[in-house]
Design a protein around this motif. Sequence first.
Motif, mmCIF file in Angstrom:
data_model
loop_
_atom_site.group_PDB
_atom_site.id
_atom_site.type_symbol
_atom_site.label_atom_id
_atom_site.label_comp_id
_atom_site.label_asym_id
_atom_site.label_seq_id
_atom_site.Cartn_x
_atom_site.Cartn_y
_atom_site.Cartn_z
ATOM 1 N N SER A 200 0.834 -1.203 0.000
ATOM 2 C CA SER A 200 0.000 0.000 0.000
ATOM 3 C C SER A 200 0.870 1.253 0.000
ATOM 4 O O SER A 200 0.547 2.252 -0.662
ATOM 5 N N ALA A 201 1.987 1.215 0.720
ATOM 6 C CA ALA A 201 2.910 2.347 0.719
ATOM 7 C C ALA A 201 3.537 2.524 -0.661
ATOM 8 O O ALA A 201 3.672 3.652 -1.164
ATOM 9 N N GLY A 202 3.929 1.415 -1.280
ATOM 10 C CA GLY A 202 4.511 1.488 -2.611
ATOM 11 C C GLY A 202 3.543 2.033 -3.633
ATOM 12 O O GLY A 202 3.901 2.884 -4.471
ATOM 13 N N GLN A 203 2.296 1.571 -3.583
ATOM 14 C CA GLN A 203 1.286 2.059 -4.522
ATOM 15 C C GLN A 203 1.041 3.557 -4.337
ATOM 16 O O GLN A 203 0.904 4.306 -5.311
ATOM 17 N N ALA A 204 0.995 4.005 -3.077
ATOM 18 C CA ALA A 204 0.788 5.427 -2.815
ATOM 19 C C ALA A 204 1.964 6.247 -3.322
ATOM 20 O O ALA A 204 1.779 7.326 -3.916
ATOM 21 N N ALA A 205 3.174 5.759 -3.100
ATOM 22 C CA ALA A 205 4.359 6.487 -3.549
ATOM 23 C C ALA A 205 4.367 6.631 -5.071
ATOM 24 O O ALA A 205 4.674 7.706 -5.610
ATOM 25 N N VAL A 206 4.025 5.575 -5.769
ATOM 26 C CA VAL A 206 3.970 5.622 -7.234
ATOM 27 C C VAL A 206 2.892 6.603 -7.688
ATOM 28 O O VAL A 206 3.110 7.428 -8.586
ATOM 29 N N TRP A 207 1.731 6.516 -7.048
ATOM 30 C CA TRP A 207 0.615 7.397 -7.413
ATOM 31 C C TRP A 207 0.992 8.864 -7.240
ATOM 32 O O TRP A 207 0.753 9.706 -8.105
ATOM 33 N N LEU A 208 1.600 9.192 -6.122
ATOM 34 C CA LEU A 208 1.968 10.575 -5.841
ATOM 35 C C LEU A 208 3.096 11.053 -6.754
ATOM 36 O O LEU A 208 3.118 12.215 -7.172
ATOM 37 N N ALA A 209 4.025 10.158 -7.080
ATOM 38 C CA ALA A 209 5.103 10.518 -8.006
ATOM 39 C C ALA A 209 4.546 10.803 -9.395
ATOM 40 O O ALA A 209 4.988 11.736 -10.074
ATOM 41 N N LYS A 210 3.573 10.006 -9.810
ATOM 42 C CA LYS A 210 2.931 10.251 -11.109
ATOM 43 C C LYS A 210 2.261 11.618 -11.144
ATOM 44 O O LYS A 210 2.154 12.247 -12.187
#
Length: 347
Positions: A187-197
């Motif tokens: 969940s942390a990884g998905q959030a980090a990717v989403w925010l980076a995008k």
Amino acid sequence: MLRWCVSPAAQSWSSRRVGTSIGRSAWLERREEVDLLVVGGGPAGLAAAVYGASEGLDTLVVESTALGGQAGASRNIENYLGFPAGIKGVELTGRAITQARKFGARPATAYRAVALKPGDGRHVVELEGGSEVGARAVVLATGAEYRRLPLADLSAYEGISAFYAAGPPEAQACGGARLAVVGGGNSAGQAAVWLAKGGAIVTLLHRRADLRETMSDYLIRELERHGAAVRDRSEIAELHGSDGRLEAVTLTDGTRLPFSFLFFFLGARPCTEWLGDTVARDEDGFILTGPAAGSANLLETSVPGIFAAGDVRSGSTKRCAAAVGEGSMAVQLVHQHLAAHQPAVVR
């Protein structure tokens, strides 16, 4: 010096007395009978109370602590529809409580649910202290407790620059800003990717030596692809900022990093232990509803007439606005259930 030791049950009794004496809480009889019982007084529970009572159901809300839940304790909710400048959690939930009372819902605080006994047409919830409530339908809205870091003044930043979920509103607000995602799971990884995008300058902080111990390889590759930095063996020791606006954090090794936002993904614990095996739950304890629970109704649990709404429900989006929507939707499903289970008329 002598000290009085007060048991949790005695504290609850005292809180009830205080609440009823100033007109803020209903005093319950040993046995109550209602159309709709809402367990939990957060946004989902209060929404269910407003819609249930306004549509003619005798509605009771029981809450073990204070009405408002985590939303009520939020300093400022900035992504709630209709409040572009944000609204204090206590103000939003205070309005909801007033609205629920206006329509005749009865909120009762310091009543902790300890057992659920499903029945044929009427379910019974036992409360700490010996009271019990029989209801034709029950909405479970007990929420979830997000795991929080033991940081001084963290509550001052929550809802303003520290969050426990990442969606379109947060991504838009954080575009171009430096932020940290705290956690090592998917969940942390998905959030980090989403925010980076979304254009944010993202750093993932996690406490283990190797991120691969807790995160899927494909997400690690996505972090690299979208330019998110990863810091191993990193734990936050101190927050720096003012008026809820974060400026930097200090790690336990003394490193100071400039961040404007923090996103915590440390897991959440649903408040469902008291349910036992009476309704189906997922492996993390969140309540299953809809097809996952064998029901045709989206918010109905594995027991007909018992519904779940808000953060306690498996698969929910864990947002204040979403919880309000689910609480109001649950009442529509309650009406459908009650209409389908009307007692036969004897002629």
